[in-house]
Scaffold this active site. Structure first.
Site, short mmCIF file in Angstrom:
data_model
loop_
_atom_site.label_atom_id
_atom_site.label_comp_id
_atom_site.label_asym_id
_atom_site.label_seq_id
_atom_site.Cartn_x
_atom_site.Cartn_y
_atom_site.Cartn_z
N HIS A 89 -1.78 2.09 1.81
CA HIS A 89 -1.39 2.58 3.06
C HIS A 89 -0.70 3.85 2.89
CE1 HIS A 89 1.72 -0.03 0.81
NE2 HIS A 89 2.51 0.82 1.06
N HIS A 135 -9.44 -4.88 2.84
CA HIS A 135 -8.39 -4.97 2.36
C HIS A 135 -8.63 -4.44 0.88
CE1 HIS A 135 -4.58 -6.88 0.37
NE2 HIS A 135 -5.79 -7.20 -0.77
P1 AMP Z 1 5.51 0.88 0.01
O1 AMP Z 1 6.73 0.61 -0.40
O2 AMP Z 1 5.01 2.04 -0.25
O3 AMP Z 1 4.74 -0.27 -0.32
O4 AMP Z 1 5.58 0.92 1.58
C1 AMP Z 1 5.37 -0.44 2.15
C2 AMP Z 1 6.04 -0.06 3.64
O5 AMP Z 1 5.63 -1.35 4.84
C3 AMP Z 1 7.65 -0.19 3.79
O6 AMP Z 1 7.97 0.98 4.37
C4 AMP Z 1 7.87 -1.12 4.82
O7 AMP Z 1 9.15 -0.93 5.68
C5 AMP Z 1 6.54 -1.04 5.57
N1 AMP Z 1 6.26 -2.49 6.18
C6 AMP Z 1 6.41 -4.04 5.72
N2 AMP Z 1 6.22 -4.89 6.59
C7 AMP Z 1 5.98 -4.24 7.61
C8 AMP Z 1 5.43 -4.60 9.02
N3 AMP Z 1 5.23 -5.68 9.27
N4 AMP Z 1 5.20 -3.68 9.94
C9 AMP Z 1 5.33 -2.20 9.91
N5 AMP Z 1 5.82 -2.03 8.32
C10 AMP Z 1 6.11 -2.88 7.48
#
Ligand code: AMP
Length: 112
Positions: free
Chosen positions: A98, A45
């Site tokens: 990410h 994390h």
């Molecule tokens: P960001 O806005 O750059 O922080 O990207 C976060 C991403 O995480 C977004 O594109 C969401 O669609 C994705 N996301 C959130 N929850 C999940 C999940 N449980 N599984 C896969 N993707 C997710």
């Protein structure tokens, strides 16, 4: 454990895993913004890119190489993009580092 990506790494909530390494996991974004939209996360994390130190340099390199291999596996012959949003101005919505791997259509530039 409240971090959603930590819970995915731990196998507590489902995700469509496409690749993994000892220190990272790659799975499909739940709300895909392109035909291929994969997220690569460190298993450790780390809240955002702000938290990185020199000790993470190898891990970050492994993740970029993983992105290239995933783009190959997804046959993104037209190209692909890696995006890492850090902090509110960038729209970071999950506080666990990410890298988005996007491709499969013309992506446009600059992003909105
Ligand atoms: P960001 O806005 O750059 O922080 O990207 C976060 C991403 O995480 C977004 O594109 C969401 O669609 C994705 N996301 C959130 N929850 C999940 C999940 N449980 N599984 C896969 N993707 C997710």
């Amino acid at each position: 454990m409240s971090c959603i990506f930590c819970r995915i790494v731990a196998g507590e909530i489902p995700a469509t895993v496409v690749a993994q390494g000892d220190r990272w996991l790659a799975f499909r974004d739940i709300d895909a913004k392109a035909p291929t939209h994969v997220l690569i996360v460190p298993r450790e994390h780390l809240a955002s890119l702000h938290a990185l130190t020199g000790a993470h340099a190898m891990l970050m390199g492994e993740i970029v190489v993983a992105a290239a291999r995933i783009a190959e596996a997804e046959r993104l012959t037209g190209g692909f993009r890696i995006v890492a949003n850090a902090g509110p101005d960038a729209g970071q919505s999950v506080d666990h580092i990410h890298f988005h791997v996007l491709g499969g259509r013309p992506l446009g530039w600059p992003p909105g």
